[in-house]
Design an enzyme around this catalytic site. Structure first.
Site, PDB file in Angstrom:
ATOM      1  N   ASP A   1       8.881   3.622  -1.023  1.00 29.99           N
ATOM      2  CA  ASP A   1       8.053   3.207   0.106  1.00 29.99           C
ATOM      3  C   ASP A   1       6.796   2.507  -0.421  1.00 29.99           C
ATOM      4  OD1 ASP A   1       6.960   2.966   2.658  1.00 29.99           O
ATOM      5  OD2 ASP A   1       6.171   5.005   2.669  1.00 29.99           O
TER       6      ASP A   1
ATOM      7  N   ASP B   1      11.822  -0.869   5.300  1.00 30.78           N
ATOM      8  CA  ASP B   1      10.862   0.241   5.257  1.00 30.78           C
ATOM      9  C   ASP B   1      11.409   1.430   6.040  1.00 30.78           C
ATOM     10  OD1 ASP B   1       8.464   1.367   4.432  1.00 30.78           O
ATOM     11  OD2 ASP B   1       7.417   0.816   6.267  1.00 30.78           O
TER      12      ASP B   1
ATOM     13  N   ASP C   1       0.841  -1.199   0.000  1.00 26.55           N
ATOM     14  CA  ASP C   1       0.000   0.000   0.000  1.00 26.55           C
ATOM     15  C   ASP C   1       0.872   1.244   0.000  1.00 26.55           C
ATOM     16  OD1 ASP C   1       0.591  -0.896   2.729  1.00 26.55           O
ATOM     17  OD2 ASP C   1      -0.571   0.853   3.373  1.00 26.55           O
TER      18      ASP C   1
ATOM     19  N   GLU D   1      -0.038  -0.636   5.855  1.00 25.95           N
ATOM     20  CA  GLU D   1       1.031  -0.001   6.637  1.00 25.95           C
ATOM     21  C   GLU D   1       0.834   1.499   6.768  1.00 25.95           C
ATOM     22  OE1 GLU D   1       4.713   2.127   7.478  1.00 25.95           O
ATOM     23  OE2 GLU D   1       3.557   2.202   5.618  1.00 25.95           O
TER      24      GLU D   1
END
Length: 476
Positions: free
Chosen positions: A136, A194, A105, A170
């Site tokens: 990201d 991440d 996401d 997330e």
């Protein structure tokens, strides 16, 4: 945290790296890796609450399916939660589980006029990949996936299973991993690509709160907003416009007139960096208001107590530990009228300080002012000792590839690593490179992703040589 210029690595001989064959295989897959990233970037995988047939929207679900299809094509076992909350890609056997936590996401692209390339069509310019999610977290996800493939192609035997967990929420509430933890085996050790290199072994406790104080009959303010942002604008609409303007000019603070509002300007930054970055516009406004003749304890608190010291030592004394450093406080919002005063603050608390001890200290200090402390939100810290096998192995792997020393660091940020036990943030961003996640024209250098993939492959192999049950020991 230590960083290094990635361009220096090109001078580091491949023959000196621990697994030269992994390097050669990965760099030979450059075009394929780029194509794979494009397959994920094409999906508009931001949260849509109005598409109830899947948990987080059709775009997120399609991207999850795409990631699992890629894993299957690469020869791995895959699994998709029947309700669409998560999936995973797995290789190897054995009872112990080594995990890589990723997500598909993204946040919405915002104003498309701010993009010089379509956000959901991968574009490469001068060696940089552009598109929403390339940093990201779709690019790092693919880097981790190809690290697994490189190991698979090498034929090296694995002692532990390796599972790449694919999350879908997330950027919001981590509901995907909440479901995963209900239904799946938890990892014995894990990392998430991440964040930033080299290794972050501690993230401070988050406490967000409001301070409530006395009303103010002659001043009305409604400034700031999000807890986790240093406010870059603060407005005043009262009768002393000229006096406040003169004070701002005297102090050298920029301002502009917005109709009947006087807007004081600062510089936005993330609350986790408020002691290093950003200029708080509320602090500037409060100083000007005090100089223009307004008197209220909130103005003093904002302009002096927190305005001159993001560690809040005048109120709380010295709050710090050896693991993660000092308390930091972001003044996020200020509301004043003839009924009450409300100040919103975001605090990043050193990891070894117990929550109840900090709460008691905060409440007592605020009561001494005659105010009231009311907590809004709290997140437990992340802390895996620097001497743990997980952290030390990741550090050693990073150093072996980069040719530079690696010292594990602490952060005031909040990463996906907190979502599951025994997990640390580990790349894929290199600290000397631009960090453009969530921004228009989000990008990452292709060389950075290849380098990160090699670091992950080496890390996965080295972690095979230790017992994962003792690799990560989370501090209570």
């Amino acid at each position: 945290m230590m960083g290094c210029d990635v361009t220096e690595l090109s001078e580091h001989p491949v023959s000196c790296r621990p697994y030269p064959e992994l390097h050669e295989w990965l760099y030979g897959k450059r075009a394929e890796i780029k194509t794979t990233i494009a397959r994920l970037v094409q999906h508009q995988s931001f949260y849509r609450w109005d598409q109830g047939e899947v948990p987080f929207g059709a775009g997120v679900d399609a991207c999850l399916r795409e990631a699992l299809d890629i894993g299957h094509e690469l020869g791995f076992n895959t699994y998709k939660d029947p309700d669409g909350y998560y999936g995973y890609v797995e290789m190897g056997d054995g009872p112990q589980l080594l995990a890589i936590l990723c997500h598909v996401d993204v946040i919405p692209p915002g104003d498309l006029r701010s993009w010089f390339t379509p956000p959901f069509a991968l574009d490469e310019r001068a060696g940089r990949l552009y598109g929403r999610g390339v940093q990201d977290n779709k690019g790092p996800l693919v880097a981790a996936l190809y690290a697994m493939k490189a190991i698979k192609e090498s034929g090296i035997a694995l002692r532990h299973r390796v599972r790449l967990i694919v999350g879908t929420d997330e950027e919001n509430l981590w509901r995907c991993i909440a479901r995963y933890k209900e239904q799946e085996q938890l990892p014995d050790a894990a990392f998430t690509p991440d964040s930033s290199f080299p290794v972050i072994h501690a993230e401070k406790r988050l406490v967000q709160a409001y301070l409530y104080g006395p009303p103010c009959a002659d001043l009305q303010l409604d400034c700031g907003g999000l807890f986790n942002i240093v406010p870059d604008k603060a407005c005043y609409s009262g009768p002393k416009q000229r006096q406040v303007q003169k004070q701002l000019d005297r102090l050298g603070y920029p301002w502009q007139q917005d109709g009947e509002r006087l807007m004081v300007l600062g510089q936005q930054a993330h609350a986790s960096r408020c002691d290093k970055e950003g200029v708080n516009a509320i602090v500037r406004l409060c100083r000007a208001l005090s100089g223009a003749g307004y008197v209220h304890p909130a103005l003093g608190f904002c302009s002096l107590v927190v305005g001159t010291d993001p560690h809040l030592r005048a109120l709380l004394g010295d709050v710090q530990d050896r693991v993660s450093g000092k308390l930091t406080v972001n003044l996020a919002s200020l509301k004043m009228d003839d009924t009450a005063t409300q100040i919103g603050i975001d605090m990043r608390v050193p990891v070894t300080i117990p929550l109840e001890e900090f709460r008691a200290r905060m409440r007592h200090a605020v009561q001494q002012l005659g105010w009231r402390y009311e907590e809004y939100d709290h997140l437990e810290p992340l802390y895996i000792p620097a001497e743990s096998a997980l952290v030390q192995t990741l550090c050693a792997s990073y150093s072996a590839v980069m040719g530079h020393p690696c010292v594990p660091g602490a952060s005031a940020g909040i990463t996906y690593a907190r979502a599951i036990p025994n997990c640390v943030p580990f790349g894929a961003h290199f600290p000397t490179r631009p960090y453009q996640a969530h921004m228009p024209n989000e990008s990452i250098a292709m060389e950075d992703l290849l380098l990160a993939s090699e670091i992950y492959a080496v890390s996965l192999l080295r972690l095979q040589q230790t017992s994962l049950c003792t690799a990560a020991v989370r501090s209570s």
